[in-house]
Design a protein around this motif. Structure first.
Motif, PDB file in Angstrom:
ATOM      1  N   GLN A 170      48.249  92.499  12.974  1.00  0.00           N
ATOM      2  CA  GLN A 170      48.679  93.170  13.897  1.00  0.00           C
ATOM      3  C   GLN A 170      49.720  92.450  14.325  1.00  0.00           C
ATOM      4  O   GLN A 170      48.793  91.012  15.013  1.00  0.00           O
ATOM      5  N   PRO A 171      50.876  92.685  14.271  1.00  0.00           N
ATOM      6  CA  PRO A 171      51.812  91.809  14.870  1.00  0.00           C
ATOM      7  C   PRO A 171      51.663  91.946  16.208  1.00  0.00           C
ATOM      8  O   PRO A 171      51.993  92.282  16.783  1.00  0.00           O
ATOM      9  N   TYR A 172      51.787  90.413  16.779  1.00  0.00           N
ATOM     10  CA  TYR A 172      51.527  89.916  18.366  1.00  0.00           C
ATOM     11  C   TYR A 172      52.448  89.132  18.959  1.00  0.00           C
ATOM     12  O   TYR A 172      53.211  88.474  17.893  1.00  0.00           O
ATOM     13  N   PRO A 173      53.202  89.704  19.799  1.00  0.00           N
ATOM     14  CA  PRO A 173      54.434  88.638  20.086  1.00  0.00           C
ATOM     15  C   PRO A 173      54.615  88.015  20.784  1.00  0.00           C
ATOM     16  O   PRO A 173      53.347  87.345  21.921  1.00  0.00           O
ATOM     17  N   MET A 174      55.183  86.523  20.623  1.00  0.00           N
ATOM     18  CA  MET A 174      55.137  85.593  20.511  1.00  0.00           C
ATOM     19  C   MET A 174      56.014  84.936  21.290  1.00  0.00           C
ATOM     20  O   MET A 174      56.809  85.197  21.857  1.00  0.00           O
ATOM     21  N   PRO A 175      55.443  83.727  22.422  1.00  0.00           N
ATOM     22  CA  PRO A 175      56.304  83.524  23.264  1.00  0.00           C
ATOM     23  C   PRO A 175      57.531  82.579  22.697  1.00  0.00           C
ATOM     24  O   PRO A 175      58.370  82.323  23.538  1.00  0.00           O
ATOM     25  N   SER A 176      57.342  81.606  21.342  1.00  0.00           N
ATOM     26  CA  SER A 176      58.449  80.977  20.774  1.00  0.00           C
ATOM     27  C   SER A 176      58.642  81.697  19.421  1.00  0.00           C
ATOM     28  O   SER A 176      58.383  82.037  18.727  1.00  0.00           O
ATOM     29  N   GLN A 177      60.055  81.302  19.201  1.00  0.00           N
ATOM     30  CA  GLN A 177      60.344  81.749  17.135  1.00  0.00           C
ATOM     31  C   GLN A 177      59.460  80.696  16.318  1.00  0.00           C
ATOM     32  O   GLN A 177      58.925  80.940  15.558  1.00  0.00           O
ATOM     33  N   GLU A 178      58.996  79.312  17.667  1.00  0.00           N
ATOM     34  CA  GLU A 178      57.563  78.777  16.265  1.00  0.00           C
ATOM     35  C   GLU A 178      57.063  79.608  16.173  1.00  0.00           C
ATOM     36  O   GLU A 178      56.341  79.427  14.311  1.00  0.00           O
ATOM     37  N   LEU A 179      56.411  79.857  17.155  1.00  0.00           N
ATOM     38  CA  LEU A 179      54.881  80.686  17.231  1.00  0.00           C
ATOM     39  C   LEU A 179      55.077  81.983  16.094  1.00  0.00           C
ATOM     40  O   LEU A 179      54.368  82.110  15.081  1.00  0.00           O
TER      41      LEU A 179
END
Length: 267
Positions: A170-179
């Motif tokens: 399941q996709p998880y909201p990441m704090p940065s574009q890199e992650l």
């Protein structure tokens, strides 16, 4: 403003106050009470001191402790002097003389007035720095917390793959574009591993079926070889009727040889 700047401003004010008092006094006509009242009108603060000297050095009027103001007779005229007086208080002294030389006025103010002036500024600056630091730490805490949770999510994805779980994560909201990009790449990698696993399972099944077919063909081949050998022996017997010999030679042997050829190819 800094403490040093406030001390400098305080020193600049002293000659102005002393000159104002000197111009307002008439030592020949004003009694000492009047002189003292003029000095009080300068609105000096606690721990301040003021004294009026005549041309002969006599004290004509004063505000403050006697042992403090009497030591002002030795102070130079026109110069602001910083010193610690006999009562232990640090003061700035300003001495001004009338142009006619009939009197001198010395006014002193404690240096803690400068500290009292800058203390509210220091307190305000401290509050600003404290609130700014608290805000920065709060933002850093939020960013670090979100980053940590994102890294833990990626770690969980890697652990699931290690356990053999290749289901779509399941996709998880990441704090940065890199992650976020790293999470997408890991999901694509898991999909590729899942497809590769399906191919490996399919190949293993086909290999198992091939092994089974080979074993069955081998088991069938042995009886067919015996039957073929028996048919050939019977066809070679001289007492075998000719119709039967022709039948064995033309049809039965041909079918047995064809079946034996197919089975041999499978094996």
């Amino acid at each position: 403003a800094t403490y040093e700047e406030q001390v400098r401003i305080l020193g600049q004010q002293l000659p102005v106050l002393a000159r104002t008092a000197a111009n307002a006094l008439e030592p020949d006509t004003d009694p000492p009470a009047t002189l003292t009242r003029v000095l009080e009108g300068l609105q000096v603060t606690p721990d301040s001191a003021a004294v009026v000297f005549g041309s002969d050095g006599r004290v004509l009027g004063q505000i403050g402790a006697t042992d403090v103001v009497r030591t002002a007779t030795t102070l130079p005229v026109g110069v602001v002097t910083a010193r610690t007086d006999v009562d232990g208080v640090d003061r700035l002294w300003g001495v001004v003389a009338r142009p006619d030389g009939r009197l001198r006025v010395a006014i002193a103010r404690p240096t803690h007035i400068a500290l009292d002036r800058v203390w509210p500024i220091w307190r305000r600056n401290f509050r600003i720095v404290f609130l700014g630091t608290l805000l920065v730490l709060t933002v850093l805490s939020i960013v670090i917390g979100r980053t940590t949770r994102g890294l833990r999510q990626l770690e969980d994805m890697a652990a699931r793959v290690g356990r053999g779980d290749l289901s779509t994560p399941q996709p998880y909201p990441m704090p940065s574009q890199e992650l976020a990009a790293l999470q997408t790449q890991m999901a694509e990698m898991i999909g590729q591993l899942r497809d590769l696993q399906k191919q490996v399972v399919r190949q293993e099944r086909l290999a198992a079926i091939g092994t089974l077919v080979s074993g069955v063909a081998h088991e069938i081949s042995n009886p067919l070889q015996s039957i073929l050998g028996s048919a050939q022996v019977m066809a070679a017997r001289p007492d075998l009727p000719e119709p039967m010999r022709a039948d064995l030679g033309d049809r039965k042997s041909t079918r047995l040889n064809s079946s034996h050829g197919y089975i041999s190819y499978a094996v």
